[in-house]
Design an enzyme around this catalytic site. Sequence first.
Site, mmCIF file in Angstrom:
data_model
loop_
_atom_site.group_PDB
_atom_site.id
_atom_site.type_symbol
_atom_site.label_atom_id
_atom_site.label_comp_id
_atom_site.label_asym_id
_atom_site.label_seq_id
_atom_site.Cartn_x
_atom_site.Cartn_y
_atom_site.Cartn_z
ATOM 1 N N SER A 121 24.502 19.941 61.892
ATOM 2 C CA SER A 121 24.977 18.632 61.441
ATOM 3 C C SER A 121 23.860 17.730 60.924
ATOM 4 O O SER A 121 24.067 16.948 59.985
ATOM 5 C CB SER A 121 25.717 17.925 62.586
ATOM 6 O OG SER A 121 24.877 17.808 63.723
ATOM 7 N N THR A 122 22.669 17.815 61.509
ATOM 8 C CA THR A 122 21.570 16.943 61.065
ATOM 9 C C THR A 122 21.083 17.344 59.680
ATOM 10 O O THR A 122 20.657 16.482 58.892
ATOM 11 C CB THR A 122 20.403 16.985 62.069
ATOM 12 O OG1 THR A 122 20.907 16.746 63.379
ATOM 13 C CG2 THR A 122 19.360 15.935 61.742
ATOM 14 N N ASP A 159 14.979 22.102 59.582
ATOM 15 C CA ASP A 159 16.071 22.625 60.402
ATOM 16 C C ASP A 159 16.310 21.690 61.575
ATOM 17 O O ASP A 159 15.499 20.799 61.849
ATOM 18 C CB ASP A 159 15.733 24.034 60.898
ATOM 19 C CG ASP A 159 16.971 24.911 61.052
ATOM 20 O OD1 ASP A 159 18.085 24.363 61.190
ATOM 21 O OD2 ASP A 159 16.826 26.155 61.029
ATOM 22 N N GLY A 160 17.417 21.898 62.257
ATOM 23 C CA GLY A 160 17.726 21.134 63.451
ATOM 24 C C GLY A 160 17.375 21.938 64.690
ATOM 25 O O GLY A 160 16.791 23.016 64.607
ATOM 26 N N ALA A 161 17.722 21.416 65.855
ATOM 27 C CA ALA A 161 17.492 22.118 67.109
ATOM 28 C C ALA A 161 18.515 21.652 68.137
ATOM 29 O O ALA A 161 19.008 20.525 68.072
ATOM 30 C CB ALA A 161 16.077 21.867 67.619
ATOM 31 N N ASP A 162 18.830 22.531 69.067
ATOM 32 C CA ASP A 162 19.727 22.163 70.160
ATOM 33 C C ASP A 162 18.963 21.453 71.273
ATOM 34 O O ASP A 162 19.510 20.604 71.971
ATOM 35 C CB ASP A 162 20.418 23.416 70.708
ATOM 36 C CG ASP A 162 21.266 24.097 69.652
ATOM 37 O OD1 ASP A 162 22.072 23.406 69.008
ATOM 38 O OD2 ASP A 162 21.107 25.315 69.454
ATOM 39 N N GLY A 193 24.923 26.939 66.717
ATOM 40 C CA GLY A 193 25.879 27.210 65.649
ATOM 41 C C GLY A 193 25.954 28.668 65.247
ATOM 42 O O GLY A 193 26.746 29.041 64.377
ATOM 43 N N GLU A 233 17.837 31.671 60.656
ATOM 44 C CA GLU A 233 17.001 30.477 60.788
ATOM 45 C C GLU A 233 15.567 30.855 61.129
ATOM 46 O O GLU A 233 14.615 30.303 60.583
ATOM 47 C CB GLU A 233 17.569 29.550 61.862
ATOM 48 C CG GLU A 233 18.849 28.844 61.444
ATOM 49 C CD GLU A 233 19.487 28.058 62.571
ATOM 50 O OE1 GLU A 233 20.341 27.211 62.287
ATOM 51 O OE2 GLU A 233 19.146 28.297 63.747
ATOM 52 N N LYS A 257 18.362 15.417 71.892
ATOM 53 C CA LYS A 257 17.830 16.778 71.864
ATOM 54 C C LYS A 257 16.432 16.880 72.484
ATOM 55 O O LYS A 257 15.883 17.979 72.587
ATOM 56 C CB LYS A 257 17.774 17.280 70.408
ATOM 57 C CG LYS A 257 19.105 17.180 69.663
ATOM 58 C CD LYS A 257 20.186 17.983 70.349
ATOM 59 C CE LYS A 257 21.560 17.782 69.731
ATOM 60 N NZ LYS A 257 21.636 18.165 68.316
#
Length: 231
Positions: free
Chosen positions: A30-31, A84-87, A100, A106, A124
Amino acid sequence: MVEVAKKLAATRAIDEYVQNKSVVGIGSGSTIVYAVERLAERVKKENLSIVCVPTSFQAKQLIRQHDLILSDLEENPLLDIAFDGADEVDSNRVLIKGGGGCLTQEKIVASAAKNLIIVADYTKRANSLGDQWKRGIPIEVIPMSYKVVQKTIEERLGGTAELRMAKAKAGPLVTDNSNFIIDWKFTSNSTNWSEINTIIKMIPGVVETGLFIGMASKVYFGEQSGNVSTL
């Protein structure tokens, strides 16, 4: 507020790192939607020449929707930068990714980039992995191996290894690589994630883990206050 924070982090990262004639890895989540929106704004406004390499089907669609130049690692095996994003991100910039389901692609794209820049919101950030993210470490596995991998992880490392089920269809979630995902809910407080990562990857049937160790150059966190902090 979380969505505002995501946009703040993504915008700041794109503004500080993207330069003309860059080859850019585009992550998932989403980010990253906000990052691609900002990237498209800059390309149009500043007439930038940017080539984008996606990590997933979602990322590919985002690139196309914003009329950015789509490429791949065959054409561009070396990237200038990847976003990229991260959890979850711990204090040593160790990441959990794969919420995801795109962790393998990734990680491949991240490994091809000179710099991996993570954009995230304040929820996060953690001192230790597992402080915030309670869904475990994603592990992509060959479908026929999932029971063996589950059993081996639980016996060697403890915790529970659960097969991730799909939400919109019956049965397991299937990745872009036609594999399954196991979420390992660990119980150990160990910080030797490099050793744990190696143990998991050596189990036959494991394709990749969602542990990203020593890969992130910088992390941008959008804060509740409206500011952006970095790690």
